[in-house]
Design a protein around this motif. Structure first.
Motif, PDB file in Angstrom:
ATOM      1  N   GLU A  61       0.833  -1.204   0.000  1.00  0.00           N
ATOM      2  CA  GLU A  61       0.000   0.000   0.000  1.00  0.00           C
ATOM      3  C   GLU A  61       0.870   1.258   0.000  1.00  0.00           C
ATOM      4  O   GLU A  61       0.583   2.236  -0.706  1.00  0.00           O
ATOM      5  CB  GLU A  61      -0.918  -0.006   1.227  1.00  0.00           C
ATOM      6  CG  GLU A  61      -2.089  -0.958   1.114  1.00  0.00           C
ATOM      7  CD  GLU A  61      -3.008  -0.852   2.313  1.00  0.00           C
ATOM      8  OE1 GLU A  61      -2.580  -0.320   3.351  1.00  0.00           O
ATOM      9  OE2 GLU A  61      -4.157  -1.293   2.205  1.00  0.00           O
ATOM     10  N   LYS A 182      -5.828   4.768 -13.306  1.00  0.00           N
ATOM     11  CA  LYS A 182      -6.877   3.774 -13.071  1.00  0.00           C
ATOM     12  C   LYS A 182      -6.284   2.440 -12.619  1.00  0.00           C
ATOM     13  O   LYS A 182      -6.782   1.793 -11.696  1.00  0.00           O
ATOM     14  CB  LYS A 182      -7.701   3.574 -14.339  1.00  0.00           C
ATOM     15  CG  LYS A 182      -8.667   4.712 -14.635  1.00  0.00           C
ATOM     16  CD  LYS A 182      -9.490   4.390 -15.884  1.00  0.00           C
ATOM     17  CE  LYS A 182     -10.499   5.508 -16.173  1.00  0.00           C
ATOM     18  NZ  LYS A 182     -11.299   5.220 -17.385  1.00  0.00           N
ATOM     19  N   GLU A 185      -5.059   2.879  -9.089  1.00  0.00           N
ATOM     20  CA  GLU A 185      -6.167   2.923  -8.135  1.00  0.00           C
ATOM     21  C   GLU A 185      -6.805   1.550  -7.964  1.00  0.00           C
ATOM     22  O   GLU A 185      -7.199   1.165  -6.858  1.00  0.00           O
ATOM     23  CB  GLU A 185      -7.210   3.936  -8.607  1.00  0.00           C
ATOM     24  CG  GLU A 185      -6.755   5.379  -8.459  1.00  0.00           C
ATOM     25  CD  GLU A 185      -7.795   6.357  -8.978  1.00  0.00           C
ATOM     26  OE1 GLU A 185      -8.737   5.890  -9.666  1.00  0.00           O
ATOM     27  OE2 GLU A 185      -7.667   7.563  -8.701  1.00  0.00           O
ATOM     28  N   SER A 186      -6.917   0.805  -9.081  1.00  0.00           N
ATOM     29  CA  SER A 186      -7.462  -0.553  -8.989  1.00  0.00           C
ATOM     30  C   SER A 186      -6.574  -1.438  -8.117  1.00  0.00           C
ATOM     31  O   SER A 186      -7.061  -2.202  -7.278  1.00  0.00           O
ATOM     32  CB  SER A 186      -7.593  -1.149 -10.394  1.00  0.00           C
ATOM     33  OG  SER A 186      -8.004  -2.500 -10.316  1.00  0.00           O
ATOM     34  N   ARG A 187      -5.263  -1.293  -8.349  1.00  0.00           N
ATOM     35  CA  ARG A 187      -4.328  -2.069  -7.530  1.00  0.00           C
ATOM     36  C   ARG A 187      -4.409  -1.665  -6.062  1.00  0.00           C
ATOM     37  O   ARG A 187      -4.401  -2.507  -5.166  1.00  0.00           O
ATOM     38  CB  ARG A 187      -2.906  -1.847  -8.065  1.00  0.00           C
ATOM     39  CG  ARG A 187      -1.795  -2.479  -7.247  1.00  0.00           C
ATOM     40  CD  ARG A 187      -1.926  -3.978  -7.199  1.00  0.00           C
ATOM     41  NE  ARG A 187      -0.827  -4.570  -6.474  1.00  0.00           N
ATOM     42  CZ  ARG A 187      -0.803  -5.818  -6.031  1.00  0.00           C
ATOM     43  NH1 ARG A 187      -1.848  -6.605  -6.248  1.00  0.00           N
ATOM     44  NH2 ARG A 187       0.237  -6.292  -5.382  1.00  0.00           N
ATOM     45  N   LEU A 188      -4.529  -0.359  -5.815  1.00  0.00           N
ATOM     46  CA  LEU A 188      -4.607   0.131  -4.443  1.00  0.00           C
ATOM     47  C   LEU A 188      -5.891  -0.344  -3.766  1.00  0.00           C
ATOM     48  O   LEU A 188      -5.885  -0.738  -2.592  1.00  0.00           O
ATOM     49  CB  LEU A 188      -4.535   1.660  -4.444  1.00  0.00           C
ATOM     50  CG  LEU A 188      -4.375   2.340  -3.074  1.00  0.00           C
ATOM     51  CD1 LEU A 188      -3.114   1.855  -2.381  1.00  0.00           C
ATOM     52  CD2 LEU A 188      -4.344   3.853  -3.240  1.00  0.00           C
ATOM     53  N   GLN A 189      -6.996  -0.323  -4.520  1.00  0.00           N
ATOM     54  CA  GLN A 189      -8.259  -0.813  -3.962  1.00  0.00           C
ATOM     55  C   GLN A 189      -8.177  -2.302  -3.640  1.00  0.00           C
ATOM     56  O   GLN A 189      -8.670  -2.758  -2.605  1.00  0.00           O
ATOM     57  CB  GLN A 189      -9.390  -0.548  -4.959  1.00  0.00           C
ATOM     58  CG  GLN A 189     -10.773  -0.901  -4.422  1.00  0.00           C
ATOM     59  CD  GLN A 189     -11.868  -0.559  -5.413  1.00  0.00           C
ATOM     60  OE1 GLN A 189     -11.591  -0.137  -6.535  1.00  0.00           O
ATOM     61  NE2 GLN A 189     -13.102  -0.740  -5.008  1.00  0.00           N
ATOM     62  N   SER A 190      -7.545  -3.057  -4.551  1.00  0.00           N
ATOM     63  CA  SER A 190      -7.370  -4.492  -4.301  1.00  0.00           C
ATOM     64  C   SER A 190      -6.530  -4.733  -3.049  1.00  0.00           C
ATOM     65  O   SER A 190      -6.828  -5.614  -2.235  1.00  0.00           O
ATOM     66  CB  SER A 190      -6.722  -5.147  -5.514  1.00  0.00           C
ATOM     67  OG  SER A 190      -6.442  -6.506  -5.259  1.00  0.00           O
ATOM     68  N   ASN A 192      -6.268  -2.686  -0.527  1.00  0.00           N
ATOM     69  CA  ASN A 192      -7.080  -2.326   0.640  1.00  0.00           C
ATOM     70  C   ASN A 192      -7.993  -3.476   1.057  1.00  0.00           C
ATOM     71  O   ASN A 192      -8.151  -3.771   2.245  1.00  0.00           O
ATOM     72  CB  ASN A 192      -7.917  -1.083   0.336  1.00  0.00           C
ATOM     73  CG  ASN A 192      -7.071   0.179   0.312  1.00  0.00           C
ATOM     74  OD1 ASN A 192      -6.039   0.246   0.972  1.00  0.00           O
ATOM     75  ND2 ASN A 192      -7.490   1.173  -0.465  1.00  0.00           N
ATOM     76  N   VAL A 193      -8.605  -4.120   0.046  1.00  0.00           N
ATOM     77  CA  VAL A 193      -9.476  -5.265   0.346  1.00  0.00           C
ATOM     78  C   VAL A 193      -8.674  -6.391   0.988  1.00  0.00           C
ATOM     79  O   VAL A 193      -9.092  -6.996   1.988  1.00  0.00           O
ATOM     80  CB  VAL A 193     -10.176  -5.750  -0.942  1.00  0.00           C
ATOM     81  CG1 VAL A 193     -10.939  -7.046  -0.673  1.00  0.00           C
ATOM     82  CG2 VAL A 193     -11.117  -4.677  -1.467  1.00  0.00           C
TER      83      VAL A 193
END
Length: 504
Positions: A61, A182, A185-190, A192-193
């Protein structure tokens, strides 16, 4: 008294067949300590792995945050570079060219940092970065063409054409930057999950570990307590049966110290039974061999006195009376020993009948009145009207013993009071004197065989009277005791279960 039927013998024996419970107690303790340690070691390993995974996600992260920061920086630099490039294309001013070159150099530095970060994380945006870097090469080509056109004094239309080309390039750069953002951000969201899931896993693992430790500890403690408590209960029951010469319960299972103690108790039971049988036979033999000659001596003395009335002088009369008294004491001692043996071995047969307590006390007072009068002691009967189911002769023996002891130690011109009061379930009979009283130490051992106080030894006696009284009262289902303080007299009491008044 607990019996073998009330104990979980089968369950305990079944449990003791388990290998863990066939160990000695110290080995059981070590085993029960090592099991939680092993479980804790596994739990710590799993928890460490989960924490390491969570730490790795945190680092990823942070890396993605750094990538996003560099992308923002590149966006700003690209915007500035485009502005300077357009200005240079429209004016041909060398200052704009220099600024464009400097900005492109900074962009390349940021690209190098991004490549290092994406290479370390295995990020998917590296191809997009290469495309964006390619647009910078195109910017360099545009700069070269602008330089050539400036040297050849090119007219306005080619410059407009190059400006359009620059606008297309900035549009392409923007699209690439949008794709990169994008993707990031997708990687960062993944991440975070995954981080949230890892955090939940750590919390669940901690809760599960604590719960498992608690449950495991409870299970192990319950197993050990169940094993030891049940077998200790059997040992206590056997120990209580031992002095009463009653059959013991089944053997305790296992192969530990409790099993060894149980084996020793059973062996002691066999030895005590043999010793009790030998003692009973010896007592009966001695009593028979002694009682018959003593009885003959008493009969002979009575015959001498009856055959020659008035032929003995005063001294001879005193000697014969002393002999008669001593022989009577010996006969009483033998009878007491036989009675004691019968009571201890449970061979004495009682014949209980409803009796008036007040009448029993009157009978006792009538027997002992001459002795009391010789000491100027008053005997008082203050019993309530109540009834008990007892063997008359045995309870009279108890009352006679207690009242005669009270007379023996009562001061001259004092009272010995016998009371009886009715309780909800029993009748309490008490013999109260005004003597010197007893210490707690003397009172605690007064009902033991052959135990006497110093005053009792001086007054004579065998030390069996109170022991016999205790056994007789207990054989009737009652209790006996003494309440006393030095200087405040004694109150010997016993309780007998109450019965209804007999109907005529």
């Amino acid at each position: 008294m607990p019996t073998s039927k009330s104990l979980p013998v089968i369950e305990i024996e079944h449990l003791s067949k388990h290998p863990l419970f066939r160990l000695r107690i110290i080995h059981k303790g070590l085993a029960l300590a090592l099991i939680p340690l092993f479980v804790n070691a596994v739990w710590i390993f799993l928890l460490s792995s989960a924490l390491a995974h969570s730490h790795g996600l945190l680092q990823q992260e942070q890396t993605q945050a750094e990538i996003l920061s560099h992308l923002n920086r590149i966006t700003v630099l690209l915007t500035g570079s485009f502005g300077e490039l357009v200005s240079y294309a429209s004016s041909g001013d060398e200052l704009h060219k220099t600024k464009t070159s400097l900005l492109n150099a900074e962009i390349e530095v940021e690209f190098d940092k991004l490549k290092q970060l994406t290479a370390r994380e295995g990020n998917q945006i590296e191809p997009l970065l290469n495309q964006l870097l390619g647009t910078l090469d195109q910017d360099s080509q545009v700069l070269s063409s602008i330089d050539k056109s400036a040297q050849s004094n090119e007219d306005l239309m080619p410059r407009v054409k190059r400006l359009r080309q620059l606008i297309k390039q900035i549009g392409k750069k923007n699209r690439i930057l949008v794709d990169i953002v994008k993707e990031n951000e997708s990687r960062l969201q993944s991440l975070n999950v995954e981080a949230e899931e890892a955090d939940r896993n750590v919390r669940n693992l901690v809760a599960a570990g604590l719960g498992c430790n608690l449950i495991l500890a409870l299970i192990l403690v319950l197993l050990l307590v169940k094993d030891i408590k049940g077998r200790l209960k059997m040992l206590v029951a056997n120990a209580q049966l031992l002095p009463k010469h009653l059959p013991l319960t089944a053997h305790v299972g296992g192969n530990d110290e409790l099993s060894e103690l149980d084996t020793a108790i059973h062996a002691a039971s066999v030895q005590l039974a043999e010793a009790a049988e030998y003692r009973r036979a010896l007592t009966q033999m001695m009593a028979h061999d002694l009682k018959s000659p003593l009885s003959s001596c008493l009969i002979s003395l009575e015959t001498i006195g009856a055959a020659n009335p008035g032929s003995l002088n005063e001294k001879q009369e005193r000697q014969i009376n002393r002999i008669r008294s001593n022989l009577g004491t010996l006969v009483t001692l033998i009878n007491d020993l036989l009675l004691l043996e019968s009571l201890e071995t449970g061979h004495l047969v009682l014949t209980p009948e409803p009796e008036s307590v007040r009448e029993l006390i009157d009978a006792t007072i009538n027997i002992l009145q001459p002795i009391a009068q010789s000491k100027s002691v008053r005997l008082l009967n203050e019993a309530e009207r109540c009834y008990i189911a007892v063997d008359r002769n045995r309870i009279l023996q108890v009352l006679t013993n207690l009242v005669s002891n009270a007379i023996k130690f009562a001061p001259t011109n004092s009272d010995v009071t016998v009371t009886a009061e009715q309780n909800p379930t029993c009748v309490r009979v008490a013999v109260i004197d005004q003597g010197r009283g007893l210490s707690k130490e003397d009172a605690s051992r007064l009902f033991q065989k052959f135990k006497q106080t110093e005053d009792g030894k001086k007054a004579g006696g065998t030390g069996l009277g109170l022991a016999l009284a205790k056994l007789i009262v207990e054989a009737h289902g009652g209790k006996i005791g003494v309440d006393s303080e030095p200087g405040h007299g004694c109150q010997f009491w016993f309780t007998i279960p109450m019965t209804n008044e007999p109907t005529e």
